[in-house]
Design a protein around this motif. Structure first.
Motif, PDB file in Angstrom:
ATOM      1  N   ALA A  31       6.155 -13.938   5.793  1.00 18.70           N
ATOM      2  CA  ALA A  31       5.514 -14.432   4.569  1.00 18.70           C
ATOM      3  C   ALA A  31       4.387 -13.494   4.147  1.00 18.70           C
ATOM      4  N   THR A  32       3.632 -13.008   5.118  1.00 16.12           N
ATOM      5  CA  THR A  32       2.561 -12.045   4.827  1.00 16.12           C
ATOM      6  C   THR A  32       3.144 -10.778   4.229  1.00 16.12           C
ATOM      7  N   TYR A  33       4.235 -10.288   4.808  1.00 19.10           N
ATOM      8  CA  TYR A  33       4.890  -9.096   4.269  1.00 19.10           C
ATOM      9  C   TYR A  33       5.292  -9.326   2.805  1.00 19.10           C
ATOM     10  N   ARG A  34       5.963 -10.436   2.554  1.00 16.77           N
ATOM     11  CA  ARG A  34       6.419 -10.714   1.182  1.00 16.77           C
ATOM     12  C   ARG A  34       5.238 -10.825   0.216  1.00 16.77           C
ATOM     13  N   THR A  35       4.159 -11.433   0.670  1.00 17.44           N
ATOM     14  CA  THR A  35       2.958 -11.537  -0.164  1.00 17.44           C
ATOM     15  C   THR A  35       2.395 -10.163  -0.474  1.00 17.44           C
ATOM     16  N   GLN A  36       2.322  -9.295   0.531  1.00 18.77           N
ATOM     17  CA  GLN A  36       1.787  -7.952   0.305  1.00 18.77           C
ATOM     18  C   GLN A  36       2.658  -7.160  -0.658  1.00 18.77           C
ATOM     19  N   VAL A  37       3.966  -7.330  -0.563  1.00 19.17           N
ATOM     20  CA  VAL A  37       4.859  -6.651  -1.507  1.00 19.17           C
ATOM     21  C   VAL A  37       4.593  -7.155  -2.925  1.00 19.17           C
ATOM     22  N   GLU A  38       4.456  -8.458  -3.091  1.00 16.02           N
ATOM     23  CA  GLU A  38       4.201  -9.010  -4.429  1.00 16.02           C
ATOM     24  C   GLU A  38       2.854  -8.537  -4.962  1.00 16.02           C
ATOM     25  N   LEU A  39       1.841  -8.491  -4.117  1.00 15.53           N
ATOM     26  CA  LEU A  39       0.530  -7.988  -4.537  1.00 15.53           C
ATOM     27  C   LEU A  39       0.613  -6.509  -4.915  1.00 15.53           C
ATOM     28  N   ALA A  40       1.387  -5.743  -4.174  1.00 14.75           N
ATOM     29  CA  ALA A  40       1.568  -4.321  -4.486  1.00 14.75           C
ATOM     30  C   ALA A  40       2.270  -4.157  -5.828  1.00 14.75           C
ATOM     31  N   ARG A  41       3.321  -4.938  -6.040  1.00 13.51           N
ATOM     32  CA  ARG A  41       4.021  -4.863  -7.335  1.00 13.51           C
ATOM     33  C   ARG A  41       3.066  -5.185  -8.482  1.00 13.51           C
ATOM     34  N   ALA A  42       2.271  -6.230  -8.315  1.00 10.62           N
ATOM     35  CA  ALA A  42       1.327  -6.631  -9.358  1.00 10.62           C
ATOM     36  C   ALA A  42       0.273  -5.546  -9.585  1.00 10.62           C
ATOM     37  N   ALA A  43      -0.177  -4.902  -8.512  1.00  5.65           N
ATOM     38  CA  ALA A  43      -1.194  -3.855  -8.638  1.00  5.65           C
ATOM     39  C   ALA A  43      -0.696  -2.671  -9.457  1.00  5.65           C
ATOM     40  N   ALA A  44       0.584  -2.353  -9.329  1.00  5.44           N
ATOM     41  CA  ALA A  44       1.145  -1.179 -10.009  1.00  5.44           C
ATOM     42  C   ALA A  44       1.783  -1.513 -11.355  1.00  5.44           C
ATOM     43  N   ALA A  45       1.995  -2.774 -11.631  1.00  2.00           N
ATOM     44  CA  ALA A  45       2.726  -3.184 -12.840  1.00  2.00           C
ATOM     45  C   ALA A  45       2.069  -2.641 -14.109  1.00  2.00           C
ATOM     46  N   GLY A  46       2.884  -1.958 -14.896  1.00  2.00           N
ATOM     47  CA  GLY A  46       2.444  -1.476 -16.195  1.00  2.00           C
ATOM     48  C   GLY A  46       1.573  -0.224 -16.168  1.00  2.00           C
ATOM     49  N   LEU A  47       1.271   0.272 -14.983  1.00  2.00           N
ATOM     50  CA  LEU A  47       0.428   1.476 -14.915  1.00  2.00           C
ATOM     51  C   LEU A  47       1.275   2.730 -15.048  1.00  2.00           C
ATOM     52  N   PRO A  48       0.778   3.733 -15.758  1.00  2.00           N
ATOM     53  CA  PRO A  48       1.498   5.003 -15.820  1.00  2.00           C
ATOM     54  C   PRO A  48       1.407   5.725 -14.477  1.00  2.00           C
ATOM     55  N   PRO A  49       2.378   6.573 -14.170  1.00  2.00           N
ATOM     56  CA  PRO A  49       2.370   7.264 -12.878  1.00  2.00           C
ATOM     57  C   PRO A  49       1.159   8.172 -12.670  1.00  2.00           C
ATOM     58  N   GLU A  50       0.471   8.536 -13.736  1.00  7.41           N
ATOM     59  CA  GLU A  50      -0.708   9.399 -13.630  1.00  7.41           C
ATOM     60  C   GLU A  50      -1.962   8.630 -13.231  1.00  7.41           C
ATOM     61  N   THR A  51      -1.875   7.304 -13.144  1.00  9.98           N
ATOM     62  CA  THR A  51      -3.031   6.493 -12.759  1.00  9.98           C
ATOM     63  C   THR A  51      -3.552   6.970 -11.414  1.00  9.98           C
ATOM     64  N   VAL A  52      -4.868   7.115 -11.333  1.00  9.44           N
ATOM     65  CA  VAL A  52      -5.496   7.664 -10.130  1.00  9.44           C
ATOM     66  C   VAL A  52      -6.210   6.572  -9.344  1.00  9.44           C
TER      67      VAL A  52
END
Length: 169
Positions: free
Chosen positions: A105-126
């Motif tokens: 469950a922790t793993y799945r939560t971390q994956v979802e948090l990671a997806r949310a952190a990167a969502a909509g950001l351009p690849p050049e985001t630093v």
């Protein structure tokens, strides 16, 4: 829980392609663990290695958290989810009494948090590495995560084959 693994597209923009490959590898790790009981998930690969399938899942939860929440978003954590200052390899070393369902469950939560952190950001985001302050782009993080999963999925292939003979992609 049954894992659905979606083949990455043959044509897509850069972010969609990298994200699809990362999700493919995330799903691959979970597929390598399906159908095994808790004791089998805790089994070590070969002495003296502390690698186990559960340890790999726990490790990747830590890796997701570090690159997406710490580096990309700048969140600070004094210790890991599974590791501590006293046991920096706790994600691998402390599986014998680990709560398997909670760790998944922790793993799945971390994956979802990671997806949310990167969502909509351009690849050049630093983002910045916490200790060194070194700048890292989201593009680099995505490529690194694909590499990290690919390497550990190779470990998972071998561990799973040793446990019950199961092979496959």
């Amino acid at each position: 829980m049954t894992t659905e693994r979606i083949e990455p597209p043959f044509a897509a923009d850069e972010t969609a392609m990298l994200t699809a490959w990362l999700d493919y590898h995330r799903a691959t790790l979970l597929l390598k663990t399906e159908g095994l009981g808790h004791d089998r998930l805790r089994e070590r690969s070969v002495p003296p290695s502390s690698l186990s399938l559960l340890g790999l899942v726990r490790h990747m939860a830590e890796v997701e958290r570090y690159w997406f929440l710490s580096v990309l978003q700048g969140q600070e954590f004094e210790e890991g989810i599974f590791w501590t200052k006293d046991d920096e390899d706790g994600d691998f070393n402390q599986v014998d009494t680990a709560d398997v369902e909670a760790d998944f469950a922790t793993y799945r939560t971390q994956v979802e948090l990671a997806r949310a952190a990167a969502a909509g950001l351009p690849p050049e985001t630093v983002g910045k590495r916490p200790r060194s302050g070194e700048e890292v782009t989201l593009r680099w993080i995505l490529v690194h995560m694909i590499e990290e999963y690919a390497r550990h999925n190779g470990h998972a292939d071998l561990i799973r084959e040793r446990i019950d003979g199961a092979t496959g992609e």
